[in-house]
Design a protein around this motif. Structure first.
Motif, PDB file in Angstrom:
ATOM      1  N   GLY A 154      11.171   2.566  14.891  1.00 20.31           N
ATOM      2  CA  GLY A 154      10.356   3.694  14.454  1.00 20.31           C
ATOM      3  C   GLY A 154      10.711   4.118  13.042  1.00 20.31           C
ATOM      4  N   VAL A 155      12.016   4.165  12.740  1.00 21.85           N
ATOM      5  CA  VAL A 155      12.466   4.488  11.388  1.00 21.85           C
ATOM      6  C   VAL A 155      12.049   3.391  10.407  1.00 21.85           C
ATOM      7  CG1 VAL A 155      14.465   5.113   9.987  1.00 21.85           C
ATOM      8  CG2 VAL A 155      14.420   5.696  12.402  1.00 21.85           C
ATOM      9  N   VAL A 156      12.069   2.142  10.852  1.00 17.61           N
ATOM     10  CA  VAL A 156      11.672   1.020   9.997  1.00 17.61           C
ATOM     11  C   VAL A 156      10.232   1.188   9.523  1.00 17.61           C
ATOM     12  CG1 VAL A 156      11.124  -1.444  10.004  1.00 17.61           C
ATOM     13  CG2 VAL A 156      13.311  -0.652  10.910  1.00 17.61           C
ATOM     14  N   PHE A 157       9.338   1.577  10.414  1.00 17.88           N
ATOM     15  CA  PHE A 157       7.943   1.760  10.005  1.00 17.88           C
ATOM     16  C   PHE A 157       7.795   2.965   9.076  1.00 17.88           C
ATOM     17  CE2 PHE A 157       7.021  -1.092  13.534  1.00 17.88           C
ATOM     18  CZ  PHE A 157       6.024  -1.889  12.967  1.00 17.88           C
ATOM     19  N   GLY A 158       8.598   3.989   9.277  1.00 13.08           N
ATOM     20  CA  GLY A 158       8.591   5.090   8.327  1.00 13.08           C
ATOM     21  C   GLY A 158       9.062   4.646   6.954  1.00 13.08           C
ATOM     22  N   LEU A 159      10.094   3.802   6.921  1.00 15.22           N
ATOM     23  CA  LEU A 159      10.588   3.263   5.652  1.00 15.22           C
ATOM     24  C   LEU A 159       9.530   2.401   4.975  1.00 15.22           C
ATOM     25  CD1 LEU A 159      14.231   2.239   6.665  1.00 15.22           C
ATOM     26  CD2 LEU A 159      13.599   4.009   5.021  1.00 15.22           C
ATOM     27  N   LYS A 160       8.786   1.619   5.759  1.00 13.51           N
ATOM     28  CA  LYS A 160       7.761   0.757   5.178  1.00 13.51           C
ATOM     29  C   LYS A 160       6.674   1.578   4.488  1.00 13.51           C
ATOM     30  CE  LYS A 160       8.239  -3.473   7.802  1.00 13.51           C
ATOM     31  NZ  LYS A 160       8.713  -4.146   6.570  1.00 13.51           N
ATOM     32  N   VAL A 161       6.258   2.660   5.118  1.00 14.04           N
ATOM     33  CA  VAL A 161       5.239   3.518   4.499  1.00 14.04           C
ATOM     34  C   VAL A 161       5.772   4.149   3.222  1.00 14.04           C
ATOM     35  CG1 VAL A 161       3.810   5.569   4.818  1.00 14.04           C
ATOM     36  CG2 VAL A 161       4.129   3.973   6.713  1.00 14.04           C
ATOM     37  N   TRP A 162       6.981   4.703   3.280  1.00 15.87           N
ATOM     38  CA  TRP A 162       7.562   5.399   2.133  1.00 15.87           C
ATOM     39  C   TRP A 162       7.878   4.429   1.002  1.00 15.87           C
ATOM     40  CZ3 TRP A 162       7.819   8.753  -1.201  1.00 15.87           C
ATOM     41  CH2 TRP A 162       8.952   9.206  -1.849  1.00 15.87           C
ATOM     42  N   ALA A 163       8.465   3.270   1.320  1.00 16.81           N
ATOM     43  CA  ALA A 163       8.787   2.283   0.288  1.00 16.81           C
ATOM     44  C   ALA A 163       7.513   1.693  -0.316  1.00 16.81           C
ATOM     45  CB  ALA A 163       9.658   1.172   0.875  1.00 16.81           C
ATOM     46  N   GLY A 164       6.489   1.477   0.491  1.00 16.03           N
ATOM     47  CA  GLY A 164       5.226   0.981  -0.050  1.00 16.03           C
ATOM     48  C   GLY A 164       4.595   1.970  -1.017  1.00 16.03           C
ATOM     49  N   TYR A 165       4.719   3.243  -0.708  1.00 22.04           N
ATOM     50  CA  TYR A 165       4.229   4.286  -1.615  1.00 22.04           C
ATOM     51  C   TYR A 165       4.991   4.246  -2.937  1.00 22.04           C
ATOM     52  CZ  TYR A 165       3.418   9.041  -3.382  1.00 22.04           C
ATOM     53  OH  TYR A 165       3.113  10.123  -4.161  1.00 22.04           O
ATOM     54  N   LYS A 166       6.308   4.091  -2.855  1.00 24.45           N
ATOM     55  CA  LYS A 166       7.132   4.048  -4.067  1.00 24.45           C
ATOM     56  C   LYS A 166       6.906   2.765  -4.857  1.00 24.45           C
ATOM     57  CE  LYS A 166      10.582   6.279  -4.803  1.00 24.45           C
ATOM     58  NZ  LYS A 166      10.902   7.377  -5.760  1.00 24.45           N
ATOM     59  N   ARG A 167       6.708   1.648  -4.146  1.00 23.58           N
ATOM     60  CA  ARG A 167       6.579   0.353  -4.804  1.00 23.58           C
ATOM     61  C   ARG A 167       5.280   0.274  -5.611  1.00 23.58           C
ATOM     62  NH1 ARG A 167       7.391  -2.532  -0.537  1.00 23.58           N
ATOM     63  NH2 ARG A 167       9.607  -2.954  -0.920  1.00 23.58           N
ATOM     64  N   GLY A 168       4.182   0.700  -5.017  1.00 21.57           N
ATOM     65  CA  GLY A 168       2.895   0.649  -5.689  1.00 21.57           C
ATOM     66  C   GLY A 168       2.412  -0.774  -5.900  1.00 21.57           C
ATOM     67  N   GLY A 169       1.213  -0.912  -6.470  1.00 18.66           N
ATOM     68  CA  GLY A 169       0.670  -2.231  -6.755  1.00 18.66           C
ATOM     69  C   GLY A 169       0.297  -2.988  -5.496  1.00 18.66           C
ATOM     70  N   HIS A 170       0.365  -4.311  -5.576  1.00 17.20           N
ATOM     71  CA  HIS A 170       0.018  -5.187  -4.464  1.00 17.20           C
ATOM     72  C   HIS A 170       1.188  -6.113  -4.139  1.00 17.20           C
ATOM     73  CE1 HIS A 170      -3.977  -3.794  -5.594  1.00 17.20           C
ATOM     74  NE2 HIS A 170      -4.460  -4.311  -4.471  1.00 17.20           N
ATOM     75  N   ILE A 171       1.278  -6.504  -2.882  1.00 17.01           N
ATOM     76  CA  ILE A 171       2.231  -7.519  -2.466  1.00 17.01           C
ATOM     77  C   ILE A 171       1.472  -8.614  -1.725  1.00 17.01           C
ATOM     78  CG2 ILE A 171       4.128  -5.867  -2.291  1.00 17.01           C
ATOM     79  CD1 ILE A 171       3.791  -5.938   0.723  1.00 17.01           C
ATOM     80  N   THR A 172       2.085  -9.778  -1.616  1.00 18.70           N
ATOM     81  CA  THR A 172       1.440 -10.911  -0.957  1.00 18.70           C
ATOM     82  C   THR A 172       2.047 -11.105   0.418  1.00 18.70           C
ATOM     83  OG1 THR A 172       1.054 -11.985  -3.086  1.00 18.70           O
ATOM     84  CG2 THR A 172       0.908 -13.371  -1.119  1.00 18.70           C
ATOM     85  N   ILE A 173       1.196 -11.030   1.452  1.00 18.72           N
ATOM     86  CA  ILE A 173       1.624 -11.223   2.833  1.00 18.72           C
ATOM     87  C   ILE A 173       0.808 -12.372   3.417  1.00 18.72           C
ATOM     88  CG2 ILE A 173       1.847 -10.182   5.124  1.00 18.72           C
ATOM     89  CD1 ILE A 173       2.078  -7.478   3.793  1.00 18.72           C
ATOM     90  N   TRP A 174       1.506 -13.434   3.804  1.00 15.70           N
ATOM     91  CA  TRP A 174       0.845 -14.624   4.354  1.00 15.70           C
ATOM     92  C   TRP A 174      -0.205 -15.165   3.379  1.00 15.70           C
ATOM     93  CZ3 TRP A 174      -0.310 -11.008   8.931  1.00 15.70           C
ATOM     94  CH2 TRP A 174       0.887 -10.727   9.604  1.00 15.70           C
ATOM     95  N   GLY A 175       0.094 -15.066   2.084  1.00 12.67           N
ATOM     96  CA  GLY A 175      -0.806 -15.587   1.072  1.00 12.67           C
ATOM     97  C   GLY A 175      -1.961 -14.678   0.716  1.00 12.67           C
TER      98      GLY A 175
END
Length: 278
Positions: A154-175
């Protein structure tokens, strides 16, 4: 800890090694060294998992009944460091490390520690609220109020949302390029596709906790910070006018703010390039 290791444990361990190796390469290092709070987070889970004699899940798990009726609020914290088996532990550590690294290196060790505490308490409290609502309003086959859950996911998914907000831009997932702010969606889908028995309400509670941190708390903190900086600048300008000279302290703070903004931009560019290589 399970006595026998099966193929799931081996695959999870390989993925953990891949994440650590990616971190070492991004820092031009040959070691798997991690920052202080990220290391402490992993060690806490490992120590509990390998504790001689183990721990009884019923004593530390997140039980809405025990939290509400028996006032055992410590369960809001202890459930996050307990895991069912090695696969559960390794996959959660693998998912948490990249986001913890980003947050600790951009916000400092104290910032990550505060975020972990906030996300843990918020996500688990939301799960308890959901269980209470489900018990009192809806009639379901599964009564989450009397069930227990453990793990860091549960904390991991919270971290993913918060880190994604901080990271910004786009990332590549499965191409496929995906906005970093929504990178938690493929992770949520993959988790419940591969592990249907995982607690979906607990994961959604983590997502909501991350959204709260990113889109509710962060704007308030930024507003307070800007208001404080504006007040200090206004006071410095008033003092400079009275003295008829420029205030060196004000110029130094302005330069420091510009450097902090540059560091944030450099980190976003760095992580965008790193995820695009993946």
């Amino acid at each position: 800890m399970p006595v026998e290791w099966d193929s799931r444990h081996f695959v999870a361990l390989l993925e953990l090694v891949r994440v650590l190796n990616e971190h070492a390469r991004s820092n031009d290092s040959t070691s798997f060294s991690l920052p202080a709070v990220t290391t402490a987070t992993c060690l806490a889970q490992l120590i509990v998992f390998f504790k001689p004699g183990g721990v009884r899940l019923r004593d530390v798990s997140l039980s809405p009944y025990c939290v509400v009726d028996r006032k055992e609020y410590y369960r809001l914290l202890t459930a996050a460091v307990v895991h069912v088996d090695a696969t559960h532990l390794i996959t959660n550590m693998t998912a948490a490390i990249p986001d913890c690294l980003l947050l600790e290196e951009t916000g400092g060790s104290g910032g990550l520690a505060a975020d972990l505490l906030l996300l843990t308490l918020t996500s688990h409290a939301l799960y308890v609220v959901f269980a209470c609502v489900q018990k009192g309003v809806f009639i379901k086959r599964y009564n989450y109020y009397s069930m227990v859950t453990v793990g860091f996911s549960g904390v991991v998914f919270g971290l993913k949302v918060w880190a994604g907000y901080k990271r910004g831009g786009h990332i590549t997932i499965w191409g496929v390029p995906v906005p970093a702010r929504f990178s938690w969606l493929p992770a949520l889908a993959l988790t419940h596709l591969c592990v249907p028995e995982a607690s979906f309400p607990a994961h959604i509670a983590g997502v909501v906790a991350g959204i709260t941190r990113a889109y509710c708390i962060e704007p308030v903190l930024c507003g307070l910070k800007h208001g404080w900086n504006w007040t200090r600048q206004w006071q410095d300008r008033g003092a400079a006018r009275l003295l008829g000279t420029a205030d060196p302290a004000m110029q130094q703070r302005r330069q420091q703010q510009q450097q902090e903004q540059q560091v944030q931009q450099d980190w976003r560019l760095r992580y965008q390039q790193q995820w695009q290589r993946q």
